[in-house]
Enzyme design. Structure first.
Site, PDB file in Angstrom:
ATOM      1  N   HIS A 163      16.269 -16.706  -6.039  1.00 21.32           N
ATOM      2  CA  HIS A 163      15.843 -16.413  -4.670  1.00 21.32           C
ATOM      3  C   HIS A 163      17.064 -16.310  -3.782  1.00 21.32           C
ATOM      4  O   HIS A 163      17.976 -17.124  -3.912  1.00 21.32           O
ATOM      5  CB  HIS A 163      14.929 -17.531  -4.165  1.00 21.32           C
ATOM      6  CG  HIS A 163      14.581 -17.361  -2.708  1.00 21.32           C
ATOM      7  ND1 HIS A 163      13.608 -16.471  -2.289  1.00 21.32           N
ATOM      8  CD2 HIS A 163      15.091 -17.946  -1.602  1.00 21.32           C
ATOM      9  CE1 HIS A 163      13.532 -16.529  -0.959  1.00 21.32           C
ATOM     10  NE2 HIS A 163      14.414 -17.403  -0.519  1.00 21.32           N
TER      11      HIS A 163
ATOM     12  N   GLU B  26       4.000  22.150  -4.935  1.00 21.17           N
ATOM     13  CA  GLU B  26       3.592  21.597  -6.235  1.00 21.17           C
ATOM     14  C   GLU B  26       2.236  22.188  -6.638  1.00 21.17           C
ATOM     15  O   GLU B  26       1.294  22.198  -5.854  1.00 21.17           O
ATOM     16  CB  GLU B  26       3.531  20.066  -6.138  1.00 21.17           C
ATOM     17  CG  GLU B  26       2.881  19.352  -7.299  1.00 21.17           C
ATOM     18  CD  GLU B  26       3.507  19.644  -8.657  1.00 21.17           C
ATOM     19  OE1 GLU B  26       4.732  19.540  -8.791  1.00 21.17           O
ATOM     20  OE2 GLU B  26       2.744  20.011  -9.596  1.00 21.17           O
TER      21      GLU B  26
END
Ligand SMILES: Cc1cc2nc3c(=O)[nH]c(=O)nc-3n(C[C@H](O)[C@H](O)[C@H](O)COP(=O)(O)OP(=O)(O)OC[C@H]3O[C@@H](n4cnc5c(N)ncnc54)[C@H](O)[C@@H]3O)c2cc1C
Length: 463
Positions: free
Chosen positions: A442, A200
């Protein structure tokens, strides 16, 4: 097939085909020109869809190889059958492209097969035959951007297209470019057994994303076996008898380094595609990067000619192109429309996924906006632990004074799905407190989003 239409769309990618469908729904007589043998553009044929099929398949292979045992699943050895994996990918592509053909028939949209060329106001030539139309939409998309001096042969030096077609797993692979496509396809081949090095130019991967997310992504991908050479440029890559010989240099210049790999993937971006479209002959203007210039309503400088998707400015994303297609069709029908470009989510479909919407901390600092940050790790979430997927965190940024959510950045399991609730919240100008006070089931990964929203006010419950 008629010779005259209300609308001719050139290009059948997510911008073009969606624009055509919406215009047909609104009662327009529509044709779509596509020169590829199948509909769906880059996205369905050589982009989003095949890459996600390979990501899904390689993820399962990798999990079977290295994660099942921890959960008490014995496999007796996992073997890769790359040919069948590729067939699976091709079948996913075929189902999707055939699906667009079905939608065209259902909506009475004519597919004009061949290359479209604008020959005058309201005139489109398709392989020698001229069609008349009230309006023209240019949705010709984008093509791979190369690097000077590096020739993509799609065998040893490949673009994303070639990287989705390799017939064997390379021992070594160099990915030039640590952006979304490089990391997704680098992950695929790394999971299937290649030693992958990502080179990169910038000092960190995922340019443009939130700084903390970029660092965390680098750490997690390194742990998975990807190697990174940052602040480095590739000055040459040449095919040899064995593979590819590369020359590297520090981004700022300096000593040369040699390297070789079986396969080199060039993933340095994409460029607008307008070849042989006849833009010059009708005087449609393009910008310095070859993109068709449009105003805020997708109008080019020539009456009756519009453009959307990758071929114009903005993020090169399928959902951006689709939204533009819908809004433009509605505008042509006399309705008004608007796209908030700040609220287009971006997703990297690696494992874990990376997703973002709105502003980064870096952007807000630059703009001088005062903000507060709430973060919550997946490690502290019961469902993530139960899934054995605890890497990463959710980060929510809100305005310091009003608490309005300004951005959300996620690295973690299902990040691409989790970002949707924050995007919707931001569309309705939600505050962090609105998200925090919304009941979240949940045990779910969504609870991490809720906890990050609570953390904006310094009151997360589970850390
Ligand atoms: C490997 C890869 C992975 C990607 N993954 C994602 C992802 O996960 N999510 C995401 O949002 N985006 C992703 N993208 C980007 C996405 O594919 C593009 O943003 C999207 O396809 C742009 O849509 P479009 O309609 O503007 O153009 P395109 O999809 O490029 O379609 C343009 C079409 O126009 C046709 N055409 C061009 N000129 C002519 C002509 N003169 N006559 C007739 N036909 C013509 C072309 O053949 C093409 O089919 C990915 C891209 C790549 C390469």
């Amino acid at each position: 097939m008629s010779d005259s239409y209300d609308l001719i769309v050139i290009g059948s990618g997510p911008g073009g085909y969606v624009c055509a469908i919406r215009a047909a729904q609104l009662g327009m007589k529509v044709a779509c020109v596509e020169k590829r043998a199948t509909l769906g553009g880059t996205c369905l044929n050589i982009g989003c869809i095949p890459s996600k099929a390979m990501l899904a398949a390689s993820e399962k292979f990798h999990a079977a190889e290295s994660e099942f045992e921890k959960m008490g699943i014995k496999t007796g050895g996992v073997k890769l059958d790359l040919k069948t994996m590729m067939k699976f990918k091709d079948s996913v592509v075929e189902a999707n492209t055939k699906g667009i053909e079905f939608l065209f028939k259902k909506n009475k949209i004519d597919w004009l097969k061949g290359a479209g060329k604008i020959t005058g106001k309201g005139k489109v030539d398709v392989d020698g035959k001229t069609y008349d139309t009230k309006n023209i939409v240019i949705a010709t998309g984008s093509d791979v951007a190369g690097l000077p001096g590096i020739e993509i042969d799609e065998k040893k030096i490949v673009s994303s297209t070639g990287a989705l077609e390799l017939d064997k797993v390379p021992e070594t692979m160099v990915v030039i470019g640590g952006g979304v496509i490089g990391l997704e396809l680098g992950s695929v081949w790394s999971r299937l057994g290649a030693k992958v090095t990502v080179i990169e130019f910038m000092d960190q991967i995922l340019p443009g994303m939130d700084g903390e997310i970029r660092k965390e992504a680098n750490k997690i991908f390194k742990k998975q076996g990807l190697e990174f050479k940052l602040s480095t440029k590739v000055t040459s890559a040449k095919s040899s008898a064995k593979g590819v010989d590369l020359t590297l240099e520090a981004a700022s210049g300096g000593n040369e380094e040699k390297m070789s790999a079986d396969i080199v993937l060039v993933a340095v971006g994409r460029k607008a595609y307008t070849e042989n479209l006849g833009l010059d002959s009708v005087g449609v203007e393009t910008d310095e990067r070859g993109r068709v210039k449009t105003d805020g309503h997708f109008k080019t400088n020539v009456d009756g000619i519009y453009a959307i998707g990758d071929v114009i400015a903005g993020p090169m994303l399928a959902h951006k192109a689709e939204d533009e297609g819908v809004v433009l069709a509605e505008m042509l029908d006399g309705q008004s429309g608007h796209i908030d470009y700040n609220l287009i989510p971006g997703v990297v479909y690696t494992w874990p996924e990376v997703a973002n919407v709105g502003k980064t901390e870096e952007q807000l600092k630059e703009e001088g906006v005062e903000y507060k940050v709430g973060k919550f790790p997946f490690m502290a979430n019961g469902r993530a632990r139960a899934m054995n997927a605890v890497d990463g965190f959710v980060k929510i940024i809100a305005d310091k004074r009003t608490d309005r959510v300004l951005g959300c950045h996620i690295i973690g399991p299902e990040a691409g799905t989790l970002i949707a609730e924050v995007t919707l919240g931001m569309e309705f100008s939600s505050s962090a407190e609105d998200i925090a006070r919304t009941c979240h089931a949940h045990p779910t990964l969504e609870e991490v989003v809720k906890e990050a929203a609570l953390a904006v006010d310094g009151r997360p419950l589970h850390v």
